[in-house]
Design a protein around this motif. Structure first.
Motif, PDB file in Angstrom:
ATOM      1  N   SER A  69      -6.074 -17.960  -6.555  1.00 59.32           N
ATOM      2  CA  SER A  69      -6.075 -19.126  -7.244  1.00 59.32           C
ATOM      3  C   SER A  69      -7.444 -19.581  -7.644  1.00 59.32           C
ATOM      4  O   SER A  69      -7.403 -20.752  -8.061  1.00 59.32           O
ATOM      5  CB  SER A  69      -5.584 -20.055  -5.938  1.00 59.32           C
ATOM      6  N   ARG A  70      -8.310 -18.805  -7.580  1.00 56.22           N
ATOM      7  CA  ARG A  70      -9.696 -19.293  -8.259  1.00 56.22           C
ATOM      8  C   ARG A  70     -10.067 -18.452  -9.367  1.00 56.22           C
ATOM      9  O   ARG A  70     -10.990 -18.682 -10.037  1.00 56.22           O
ATOM     10  CB  ARG A  70     -10.790 -19.117  -7.115  1.00 56.22           C
ATOM     11  N   LYS A  71      -9.369 -17.367  -9.427  1.00 54.01           N
ATOM     12  CA  LYS A  71      -9.512 -16.715 -11.084  1.00 54.01           C
ATOM     13  C   LYS A  71      -8.430 -15.811 -11.230  1.00 54.01           C
ATOM     14  O   LYS A  71      -7.563 -15.618 -10.373  1.00 54.01           O
ATOM     15  CB  LYS A  71     -10.959 -15.757 -10.797  1.00 54.01           C
ATOM     16  N   VAL A  72      -8.558 -15.320 -12.391  1.00 54.43           N
ATOM     17  CA  VAL A  72      -7.185 -14.415 -12.866  1.00 54.43           C
ATOM     18  C   VAL A  72      -7.398 -12.963 -12.135  1.00 54.43           C
ATOM     19  O   VAL A  72      -8.145 -12.202 -12.436  1.00 54.43           O
ATOM     20  CB  VAL A  72      -6.948 -14.301 -14.383  1.00 54.43           C
ATOM     21  N   LEU A  73      -6.310 -12.810 -11.077  1.00 58.04           N
ATOM     22  CA  LEU A  73      -6.580 -11.530 -10.363  1.00 58.04           C
ATOM     23  C   LEU A  73      -5.329 -11.478  -9.675  1.00 58.04           C
ATOM     24  O   LEU A  73      -4.888 -12.676  -8.761  1.00 58.04           O
ATOM     25  CB  LEU A  73      -7.641 -11.155  -9.399  1.00 58.04           C
ATOM     26  N   ILE A  74      -4.385 -10.763  -9.813  1.00 61.90           N
ATOM     27  CA  ILE A  74      -3.187 -10.494  -9.221  1.00 61.90           C
ATOM     28  C   ILE A  74      -3.263  -8.905  -8.685  1.00 61.90           C
ATOM     29  O   ILE A  74      -3.440  -8.055  -9.651  1.00 61.90           O
ATOM     30  CB  ILE A  74      -1.797 -10.333 -10.105  1.00 61.90           C
ATOM     31  N   GLU A  75      -2.751  -8.760  -7.359  1.00 65.58           N
ATOM     32  CA  GLU A  75      -2.801  -7.388  -6.860  1.00 65.58           C
ATOM     33  C   GLU A  75      -1.552  -7.086  -6.212  1.00 65.58           C
ATOM     34  O   GLU A  75      -1.000  -7.904  -5.227  1.00 65.58           O
ATOM     35  CB  GLU A  75      -4.023  -7.204  -5.582  1.00 65.58           C
ATOM     36  N   THR A  76      -0.813  -6.063  -6.439  1.00 62.06           N
ATOM     37  CA  THR A  76       0.484  -5.878  -6.013  1.00 62.06           C
ATOM     38  C   THR A  76       0.256  -4.412  -5.078  1.00 62.06           C
ATOM     39  O   THR A  76      -0.489  -3.614  -5.331  1.00 62.06           O
ATOM     40  CB  THR A  76       1.485  -5.520  -7.058  1.00 62.06           C
ATOM     41  N   PHE A  77       0.607  -4.591  -3.931  1.00 63.37           N
ATOM     42  CA  PHE A  77       0.651  -3.484  -2.910  1.00 63.37           C
ATOM     43  C   PHE A  77       2.070  -3.006  -2.852  1.00 63.37           C
ATOM     44  O   PHE A  77       3.061  -3.681  -2.145  1.00 63.37           O
ATOM     45  CB  PHE A  77       0.389  -3.919  -1.464  1.00 63.37           C
ATOM     46  N   THR A  78       2.546  -1.994  -3.553  1.00 62.53           N
ATOM     47  CA  THR A  78       4.023  -1.368  -3.342  1.00 62.53           C
ATOM     48  C   THR A  78       4.223  -0.127  -2.296  1.00 62.53           C
ATOM     49  O   THR A  78       3.479   0.833  -2.366  1.00 62.53           O
ATOM     50  CB  THR A  78       4.313  -1.135  -4.758  1.00 62.53           C
ATOM     51  N   ARG A  79       5.125  -0.156  -1.477  1.00 62.68           N
ATOM     52  CA  ARG A  79       5.526   0.730  -0.651  1.00 62.68           C
ATOM     53  C   ARG A  79       6.121   2.154  -1.411  1.00 62.68           C
ATOM     54  O   ARG A  79       7.049   1.941  -2.321  1.00 62.68           O
ATOM     55  CB  ARG A  79       6.590   0.412   0.264  1.00 62.68           C
ATOM     56  N   THR A  80       5.495   3.194  -1.017  1.00 65.81           N
ATOM     57  CA  THR A  80       6.026   4.495  -1.499  1.00 65.81           C
ATOM     58  C   THR A  80       6.893   4.941  -0.699  1.00 65.81           C
ATOM     59  O   THR A  80       7.148   4.635   0.245  1.00 65.81           O
ATOM     60  CB  THR A  80       4.870   5.675  -1.924  1.00 65.81           C
ATOM     61  N   ALA A  81       7.818   6.110  -1.274  1.00 61.24           N
ATOM     62  CA  ALA A  81       8.616   7.001  -0.631  1.00 61.24           C
ATOM     63  C   ALA A  81       8.081   7.683   0.823  1.00 61.24           C
ATOM     64  O   ALA A  81       8.511   7.768   1.621  1.00 61.24           O
ATOM     65  CB  ALA A  81       9.350   7.882  -1.351  1.00 61.24           C
ATOM     66  N   GLU A  82       6.902   7.811   0.686  1.00 60.40           N
ATOM     67  CA  GLU A  82       6.008   8.384   1.779  1.00 60.40           C
ATOM     68  C   GLU A  82       5.512   7.388   2.651  1.00 60.40           C
ATOM     69  O   GLU A  82       4.689   7.594   3.691  1.00 60.40           O
ATOM     70  CB  GLU A  82       4.682   9.154   1.313  1.00 60.40           C
ATOM     71  N   ASN A  83       5.840   6.065   2.600  1.00 60.48           N
ATOM     72  CA  ASN A  83       5.392   4.888   3.425  1.00 60.48           C
ATOM     73  C   ASN A  83       3.904   4.656   3.158  1.00 60.48           C
ATOM     74  O   ASN A  83       3.450   3.913   4.032  1.00 60.48           O
ATOM     75  CB  ASN A  83       6.094   5.212   4.783  1.00 60.48           C
ATOM     76  N   ASP A  84       3.420   5.032   2.125  1.00 58.22           N
ATOM     77  CA  ASP A  84       1.916   4.525   1.635  1.00 58.22           C
ATOM     78  C   ASP A  84       2.170   3.376   0.948  1.00 58.22           C
ATOM     79  O   ASP A  84       3.183   2.986   0.495  1.00 58.22           O
ATOM     80  CB  ASP A  84       1.349   5.662   0.964  1.00 58.22           C
ATOM     81  N   TRP A  85       1.122   2.748   0.628  1.00 58.32           N
ATOM     82  CA  TRP A  85       0.873   1.526  -0.192  1.00 58.32           C
ATOM     83  C   TRP A  85      -0.095   1.487  -1.250  1.00 58.32           C
ATOM     84  O   TRP A  85      -0.961   1.712  -1.268  1.00 58.32           O
ATOM     85  CB  TRP A  85       0.581   0.089   0.778  1.00 58.32           C
ATOM     86  N   LEU A  86       0.732   1.329  -2.531  1.00 52.59           N
ATOM     87  CA  LEU A  86       0.103   1.722  -3.796  1.00 52.59           C
ATOM     88  C   LEU A  86      -0.494   0.501  -4.311  1.00 52.59           C
ATOM     89  O   LEU A  86       0.254  -0.622  -4.503  1.00 52.59           O
ATOM     90  CB  LEU A  86       1.089   2.501  -4.841  1.00 52.59           C
ATOM     91  N   LEU A  87      -1.775   0.308  -4.513  1.00 49.67           N
ATOM     92  CA  LEU A  87      -2.253  -0.856  -5.128  1.00 49.67           C
ATOM     93  C   LEU A  87      -2.654  -0.929  -6.621  1.00 49.67           C
ATOM     94  O   LEU A  87      -3.076   0.112  -7.337  1.00 49.67           O
ATOM     95  CB  LEU A  87      -3.852  -0.919  -4.631  1.00 49.67           C
ATOM     96  N   LYS A  88      -2.079  -2.061  -7.167  1.00 46.48           N
ATOM     97  CA  LYS A  88      -2.435  -2.274  -8.666  1.00 46.48           C
ATOM     98  C   LYS A  88      -3.106  -3.530  -8.765  1.00 46.48           C
ATOM     99  O   LYS A  88      -2.347  -4.572  -8.311  1.00 46.48           O
ATOM    100  CB  LYS A  88      -0.962  -2.017  -9.382  1.00 46.48           C
ATOM    101  N   SER A  89      -4.142  -3.462  -9.621  1.00 41.59           N
ATOM    102  CA  SER A  89      -4.789  -4.745  -9.721  1.00 41.59           C
ATOM    103  C   SER A  89      -4.831  -5.291 -11.089  1.00 41.59           C
ATOM    104  O   SER A  89      -5.006  -4.459 -11.929  1.00 41.59           O
ATOM    105  CB  SER A  89      -6.397  -4.803  -9.395  1.00 41.59           C
ATOM    106  N   ILE A  90      -4.592  -6.287 -11.385  1.00 42.95           N
ATOM    107  CA  ILE A  90      -4.595  -7.046 -12.979  1.00 42.95           C
ATOM    108  C   ILE A  90      -5.346  -8.375 -13.167  1.00 42.95           C
ATOM    109  O   ILE A  90      -5.014  -9.341 -12.242  1.00 42.95           O
ATOM    110  CB  ILE A  90      -2.942  -6.971 -13.469  1.00 42.95           C
TER     111      ILE A  90
END
Length: 196
Positions: free
Chosen positions: A141-162
């Motif tokens: 909420s202080r700057k433009v930054l969105i991070e998504t953590f998405t669960r993979t089929a192997e139960n890992d969490w894939l991070l994407k930052s925009i």
């Protein structure tokens, strides 16, 4: 957030059903929820509008921050800023007129200075214990930054930052323009500059 006392889950739910303000339950402790700043609320409002429009005709539902979420492995009951459920909504045993969500598919937290560490570390660790959880989204909420953590089929969490307003972010089944999430949001630094 401030810890107030140590009580049972049953006593917490009774108190929460009668309270004038929201609080979370953390393994016997009640933690009062602080009010949020305007940029935080604008982002939450934008997300609910955008996700609601995207998911209107589909099977998923969007919920604001008033729906309590159960995190049994962490002995917590928490409020997320926004949650999405894409299966049949599963509610825990209703006590004292409070619905408790058991199966969020996506949880979105809007970060502020006072909550960022808790949202990133402790809350995320607890959300990951839910089998229904497929994505965790952090929106600054202080700057433009969105991070998504998405669960993979192997139960890992894939991070994407925009951090580019011109790009799109995938939240659940929706692709949303980052600029739209931050629509009408004025950051504190920008506000200070405009007042000079």
């Amino acid at each position: 957030m401030k810890t107030l006392t140590h009580i049972s889950i049953d006593d917490y739910l009774l108190q929460e059903s009668q309270a004038e303000y929201k609080s979370e339950y953390h393994a016997g402790e009640i933690v009062a929820m602080a009010g949020a700043r305007e940029p935080h609320n604008a982002i939450v409002s934008n997300l609910i509008i955008l996700l609601g429009q995207c998911l209107w005709k589909g099977k998923c539902r969007v919920y604001p921050s008033d729906l309590l979420i159960s995190l049994p492995e962490c002995e917590k009951f928490v409020y997320a800023d926004v949650s999405i459920v894409c299966e049949k909504v599963a509610l825990g045993e209703q006590r004292y007129g409070i619905d408790v969500l058991l199966n969020p598919t996506v949880v979105i937290e809007v970060l502020s200075e006072s909550t960022e560490l808790y949202d990133r570390v402790e809350k995320f660790a607890c959300y990951k214990t839910l089998k229904s959880m497929q994505q965790y989204v952090l929106v600054d909420s202080r700057k433009v930054l969105i991070e998504t953590f998405t669960r993979t089929a192997e139960n890992d969490w894939l991070l994407k930052s925009i951090s580019d307003k011109g790009k799109k972010v995938k939240i659940g089944e929706c692709e949303i323009l980052v600029e739209d999430i931050y629509h009408h949001v004025v950051f504190e630094k920008e506000e200070n500059i405009s007042q000079k």
